[in-house]
Scaffold this motif. Structure first.
Motif, PDB file in Angstrom:
ATOM      1  N   ALA A  27      49.745  29.121  47.055  1.00  0.00           N
ATOM      2  CA  ALA A  27      49.687  28.037  46.071  1.00  0.00           C
ATOM      3  C   ALA A  27      48.779  28.384  44.899  1.00  0.00           C
ATOM      4  CB  ALA A  27      49.202  26.758  46.751  1.00  0.00           C
ATOM      5  N   GLU A  28      47.738  29.153  45.186  1.00  0.00           N
ATOM      6  CA  GLU A  28      46.697  29.386  44.174  1.00  0.00           C
ATOM      7  C   GLU A  28      47.052  30.466  43.150  1.00  0.00           C
ATOM      8  OE1 GLU A  28      43.986  27.466  44.236  1.00  0.00           O
ATOM      9  OE2 GLU A  28      44.705  26.435  46.037  1.00  0.00           O
ATOM     10  N   LYS A  29      47.750  31.481  43.580  1.00  0.00           N
ATOM     11  CA  LYS A  29      48.058  32.656  42.755  1.00  0.00           C
ATOM     12  C   LYS A  29      46.792  33.201  42.060  1.00  0.00           C
ATOM     13  CE  LYS A  29      52.709  31.683  42.916  1.00  0.00           C
ATOM     14  NZ  LYS A  29      53.102  31.476  44.310  1.00  0.00           N
ATOM     15  N   PRO A  30      45.798  33.580  42.851  1.00  0.00           N
ATOM     16  CA  PRO A  30      44.533  34.034  42.255  1.00  0.00           C
ATOM     17  C   PRO A  30      44.657  35.339  41.457  1.00  0.00           C
ATOM     18  CG  PRO A  30      44.530  34.414  44.626  1.00  0.00           C
ATOM     19  CD  PRO A  30      45.755  33.619  44.332  1.00  0.00           C
ATOM     20  N   CYS A  31      45.711  36.086  41.681  1.00  0.00           N
ATOM     21  CA  CYS A  31      45.893  37.357  40.959  1.00  0.00           C
ATOM     22  C   CYS A  31      45.980  37.138  39.452  1.00  0.00           C
ATOM     23  CB  CYS A  31      47.149  38.068  41.456  1.00  0.00           C
ATOM     24  SG  CYS A  31      48.626  37.048  41.424  1.00  0.00           S
ATOM     25  N   VAL A  32      46.545  35.998  39.052  1.00  0.00           N
ATOM     26  CA  VAL A  32      46.727  35.715  37.624  1.00  0.00           C
ATOM     27  C   VAL A  32      45.375  35.728  36.909  1.00  0.00           C
ATOM     28  CG1 VAL A  32      47.572  34.004  35.952  1.00  0.00           C
ATOM     29  CG2 VAL A  32      48.798  34.348  38.110  1.00  0.00           C
ATOM     30  N   GLN A  33      44.382  35.089  37.549  1.00  0.00           N
ATOM     31  CA  GLN A  33      43.036  35.045  36.972  1.00  0.00           C
ATOM     32  C   GLN A  33      42.295  36.360  37.150  1.00  0.00           C
ATOM     33  OE1 GLN A  33      41.493  32.618  35.211  1.00  0.00           O
ATOM     34  NE2 GLN A  33      43.473  31.551  35.216  1.00  0.00           N
ATOM     35  N   CYS A  35      43.294  39.495  37.242  1.00  0.00           N
ATOM     36  CA  CYS A  35      43.689  40.687  36.484  1.00  0.00           C
ATOM     37  C   CYS A  35      42.973  40.719  35.137  1.00  0.00           C
ATOM     38  CB  CYS A  35      45.192  40.716  36.281  1.00  0.00           C
ATOM     39  SG  CYS A  35      45.721  42.069  35.212  1.00  0.00           S
ATOM     40  N   PRO A  36      42.159  41.746  34.893  1.00  0.00           N
ATOM     41  CA  PRO A  36      41.414  41.814  33.629  1.00  0.00           C
ATOM     42  C   PRO A  36      42.329  42.031  32.421  1.00  0.00           C
ATOM     43  CG  PRO A  36      41.021  43.787  34.969  1.00  0.00           C
ATOM     44  CD  PRO A  36      41.871  42.885  35.783  1.00  0.00           C
ATOM     45  N   ALA A  37      43.536  42.530  32.660  1.00  0.00           N
ATOM     46  CA  ALA A  37      44.445  42.783  31.540  1.00  0.00           C
ATOM     47  C   ALA A  37      45.450  41.642  31.353  1.00  0.00           C
ATOM     48  CB  ALA A  37      45.185  44.088  31.772  1.00  0.00           C
ATOM     49  N   GLY A  38      45.376  40.620  32.216  1.00  0.00           N
ATOM     50  CA  GLY A  38      46.276  39.468  32.096  1.00  0.00           C
ATOM     51  C   GLY A  38      47.744  39.831  32.251  1.00  0.00           C
ATOM     52  N   LEU A  39      48.045  40.668  33.234  1.00  0.00           N
ATOM     53  CA  LEU A  39      49.426  41.134  33.397  1.00  0.00           C
ATOM     54  C   LEU A  39      50.330  40.149  34.108  1.00  0.00           C
ATOM     55  CD1 LEU A  39      49.075  44.879  34.492  1.00  0.00           C
ATOM     56  CD2 LEU A  39      49.194  43.919  32.210  1.00  0.00           C
ATOM     57  N   PHE A  40      49.720  39.240  34.877  1.00  0.00           N
ATOM     58  CA  PHE A  40      50.535  38.391  35.751  1.00  0.00           C
ATOM     59  C   PHE A  40      50.856  37.039  35.132  1.00  0.00           C
ATOM     60  CE2 PHE A  40      48.468  41.449  38.412  1.00  0.00           C
ATOM     61  CZ  PHE A  40      49.429  41.785  39.360  1.00  0.00           C
ATOM     62  N   ALA A  41      52.039  36.535  35.428  1.00  0.00           N
ATOM     63  CA  ALA A  41      52.429  35.191  34.998  1.00  0.00           C
ATOM     64  C   ALA A  41      53.205  34.544  36.138  1.00  0.00           C
ATOM     65  CB  ALA A  41      53.300  35.284  33.758  1.00  0.00           C
ATOM     66  N   VAL A  42      53.048  33.240  36.290  1.00  0.00           N
ATOM     67  CA  VAL A  42      53.778  32.525  37.332  1.00  0.00           C
ATOM     68  C   VAL A  42      55.156  32.163  36.783  1.00  0.00           C
ATOM     69  CG1 VAL A  42      53.790  30.489  38.829  1.00  0.00           C
ATOM     70  CG2 VAL A  42      51.624  31.601  38.254  1.00  0.00           C
ATOM     71  N   CYS A  43      56.177  32.350  37.610  1.00  0.00           N
ATOM     72  CA  CYS A  43      57.528  32.009  37.156  1.00  0.00           C
ATOM     73  C   CYS A  43      58.343  31.475  38.328  1.00  0.00           C
ATOM     74  CB  CYS A  43      58.217  33.236  36.569  1.00  0.00           C
ATOM     75  SG  CYS A  43      58.687  34.449  37.808  1.00  0.00           S
ATOM     76  N   LEU A  44      59.487  30.905  38.012  1.00  0.00           N
ATOM     77  CA  LEU A  44      60.430  30.470  39.033  1.00  0.00           C
ATOM     78  C   LEU A  44      61.498  31.548  39.094  1.00  0.00           C
ATOM     79  CD1 LEU A  44      60.244  27.794  40.576  1.00  0.00           C
ATOM     80  CD2 LEU A  44      62.030  26.896  39.090  1.00  0.00           C
ATOM     81  N   VAL A  52      54.784  35.232  41.227  1.00  0.00           N
ATOM     82  CA  VAL A  52      54.243  35.855  40.016  1.00  0.00           C
ATOM     83  C   VAL A  52      55.136  37.020  39.612  1.00  0.00           C
ATOM     84  CG1 VAL A  52      51.840  35.203  40.392  1.00  0.00           C
ATOM     85  CG2 VAL A  52      52.678  37.387  41.288  1.00  0.00           C
ATOM     86  N   GLU A  53      55.108  37.303  38.334  1.00  0.00           N
ATOM     87  CA  GLU A  53      55.821  38.472  37.821  1.00  0.00           C
ATOM     88  C   GLU A  53      54.892  39.187  36.842  1.00  0.00           C
ATOM     89  OE1 GLU A  53      59.222  37.243  35.519  1.00  0.00           O
ATOM     90  OE2 GLU A  53      57.996  36.167  34.079  1.00  0.00           O
ATOM     91  N   ILE A  54      55.240  40.404  36.500  1.00  0.00           N
ATOM     92  CA  ILE A  54      54.488  41.124  35.468  1.00  0.00           C
ATOM     93  C   ILE A  54      55.106  40.740  34.132  1.00  0.00           C
ATOM     94  CG2 ILE A  54      53.805  43.382  34.568  1.00  0.00           C
ATOM     95  CD1 ILE A  54      52.626  42.846  37.299  1.00  0.00           C
ATOM     96  N   GLN A  83      43.038  43.120  45.457  1.00  0.00           N
ATOM     97  CA  GLN A  83      41.893  42.542  46.152  1.00  0.00           C
ATOM     98  C   GLN A  83      41.989  41.010  46.197  1.00  0.00           C
ATOM     99  OE1 GLN A  83      38.123  43.122  44.183  1.00  0.00           O
ATOM    100  NE2 GLN A  83      37.200  43.875  46.057  1.00  0.00           N
ATOM    101  N   ALA A  84      42.471  40.417  45.097  1.00  0.00           N
ATOM    102  CA  ALA A  84      42.516  38.947  45.001  1.00  0.00           C
ATOM    103  C   ALA A  84      43.636  38.340  45.840  1.00  0.00           C
ATOM    104  CB  ALA A  84      42.685  38.542  43.540  1.00  0.00           C
ATOM    105  N   CYS A  85      44.691  39.103  46.088  1.00  0.00           N
ATOM    106  CA  CYS A  85      45.865  38.539  46.776  1.00  0.00           C
ATOM    107  C   CYS A  85      45.565  38.246  48.238  1.00  0.00           C
ATOM    108  CB  CYS A  85      47.044  39.499  46.675  1.00  0.00           C
ATOM    109  SG  CYS A  85      48.502  38.876  47.539  1.00  0.00           S
ATOM    110  N   PRO A  86      45.639  36.964  48.657  1.00  0.00           N
ATOM    111  CA  PRO A  86      45.309  36.625  50.040  1.00  0.00           C
ATOM    112  C   PRO A  86      46.426  36.972  51.027  1.00  0.00           C
ATOM    113  CG  PRO A  86      45.741  34.631  48.753  1.00  0.00           C
ATOM    114  CD  PRO A  86      45.981  35.786  47.843  1.00  0.00           C
ATOM    115  N   PHE A  87      47.601  37.322  50.515  1.00  0.00           N
ATOM    116  CA  PHE A  87      48.743  37.549  51.407  1.00  0.00           C
ATOM    117  C   PHE A  87      49.215  39.005  51.442  1.00  0.00           C
ATOM    118  CE2 PHE A  87      48.753  33.060  50.467  1.00  0.00           C
ATOM    119  CZ  PHE A  87      48.953  32.515  51.730  1.00  0.00           C
ATOM    120  N   ASP A  88      48.420  39.881  50.874  1.00  0.00           N
ATOM    121  CA  ASP A  88      48.765  41.294  50.890  1.00  0.00           C
ATOM    122  C   ASP A  88      50.151  41.544  50.293  1.00  0.00           C
ATOM    123  OD1 ASP A  88      48.310  43.919  51.391  1.00  0.00           O
ATOM    124  OD2 ASP A  88      49.057  43.876  53.453  1.00  0.00           O
TER     125      ASP A  88
END
Lengths: 94, 294
Positions: A27-33, A35-44, A52-54, A83-88
């Protein structure tokens, strides 16, 4: 679904692999925050799952955009997104 | 005007078994690729007609033109279509689409329709990209890997070589097989550098057939790497324009130790066809839901 975003060029294979079957349960998608380069975005995605997608503009530039974390990897730490992804659910191929 | 060797022929087709047919639920798929645009029309999931044209400078016009070809073949109109799916790299430019779906999902579904439920690995070799897709028995994507960073391993690369050597693009596959022994592959990854390398080989006295063999081999090796990285499970099928180039197909088969499935359909329509199938499925689900809530 295993989504590989990235490219191959003369210097190597640069892909980030996202396991959407795991990602959609997060639910949280912590990877989005994270990533120092802001590569991730949440999508359907096409199967109506929130994942998430790149971001498109970054997909063909991963080698440069991920430099910060590659330096971390050299120091023995995994990339911030991984490291941030809780679900590997995230992996770099290079 | 100078002869253009890269120019591949546009195609259109109407199902001859449908003389005096009863219209069912009509769904359409429009796939705007970087190089070609296809429109496919289905009636209750039965293939009615398709058209494949070159994508011009204006993607919206290409979408309209492809659809118009299908309408000319069938005597139908836009109002008759219950649902249209836009897909491909230019999918946002299909003005009459009810939904857009990525080409990866559509290609898997389209290949599943064409080759049946045993197909597991699809290699889509398009005009400016290349995708390895692994799907399950329902045509749902399990994993994918694509490469659109450079033109090596794509139709555009082949067009450049066709023009450079003055060999019509449709003949490249056959001629590349007319060598006694396969020469070493072109070493340059980049198409621009490959052009230089080809020029060098010609000066060294290589025949056109040898150069074509070396180029097809280089392309096959490149996509084989993509296939191996993703996952290679049989049955295997190739879609997109390069599937028509027997020289590349045979070499991929040899490198991967597999046989690619054959089909009478035009290999380029897989994306648009998948879109039309997904459109139909979506419509059925919506109807079911509406019936439940009544």
């Amino acid at each position: 679904m295993l989504c590989h975003y990235g490219y191959e060029d003369g210097s190597g294979f640069y892909y980030i692999r996202i396991d959407t079957d795991k990602c959609c349960t997060c639910a949280e998608k912590p990877c989005v925050q994270a990533c120092p380069a802001g590569l991730f975005a949440v999508c359907l995605d096409d199967y109506d799952e929130e994942v998430v997608e790149i971001r498109e503009e970054a997909r063909n530039r991963l080698k440069e955009r991920c430099t910060v974390c590659k330096n971390r990897e050299n120091a023995g730490q995994s990339p911030r997104c991984v490291q941030a992804c809780p679900f590997d659910a995230l992996q770099h191929t290079w | 005007m100078a002869e253009e060797f890269w120019r591949w022929s546009e195609t259109s087709w109407r199902n001859p078994d449908l003389e005096g047919w009863q219209k069912g639920t009509l769904t359409a798929g429009v796939d705007i690729g970087s190089t070609s645009t296809q429109a496919v029309l289905l009636s209750d999931k039965r293939l009615v007609a398709y058209a494949s044209i070159r994508t011009g400078a204006n993607s919206k016009d290409s979408a309209h033109n492809a659809m118009r070809k299908v309408f000319d073949l069938t005597g139908l109109r836009q109002e008759d279509i219950a649902f249209t799916v836009g897909t491909g790299y230019g999918r946002v430019n299909v003005p009459f689409a009810d939904k857009t779906i990525t080409e990866i999902t559509c290609h898997a579904k389209g290949a599943h329709y064409i080759y049946g439920s045993t197909v597991r690995t699809i290699l889509d070799m398009g005009g400016q990209d290349c995708k390895a897709i692994h799907c399950d028995e329902t045509g749902r994507v399990v994993s994918f890997m694509m490469n659109d960073k450079c033109a090596a391993g794509t139709g555009r690369g082949m067009e450049v070589i066709a023009d450079l050597l003055g060999v019509p693009i449709e003949e490249i596959g056959e001629r590349s097989l007319q060598v006694e022994k396969d020469p070493p592959p072109i070493t340059s990854q980049c198409v621009v550098f490959a052009k230089t390398e080809v020029g060098h080989l010609m000066r060294e006295g290589w025949t056109k057939e040898q150069v074509l063999a070396a180029y097809c081999e280089a392309m096959a090796e490149r996509v084989a790497r993509l296939l191996r990285q993703n996952e290679m499970v049989e049955d295997f099928a190739i879609t997109g324009g390069i599937a028509k180039n027997i020289g590349v197909v045979k070499r991929i088969e040899r490198l991967m130790h597999v046989k690619a499935l054959q089909s009478d359909y035009d290999s380029q329509i897989a994306g648009a066809l998948g879109g039309a199938v997904l459109g139909y499925d979506l419509l059925q689900r919506r109807k079911k839901r509406a019936r439940k809530t009544e």
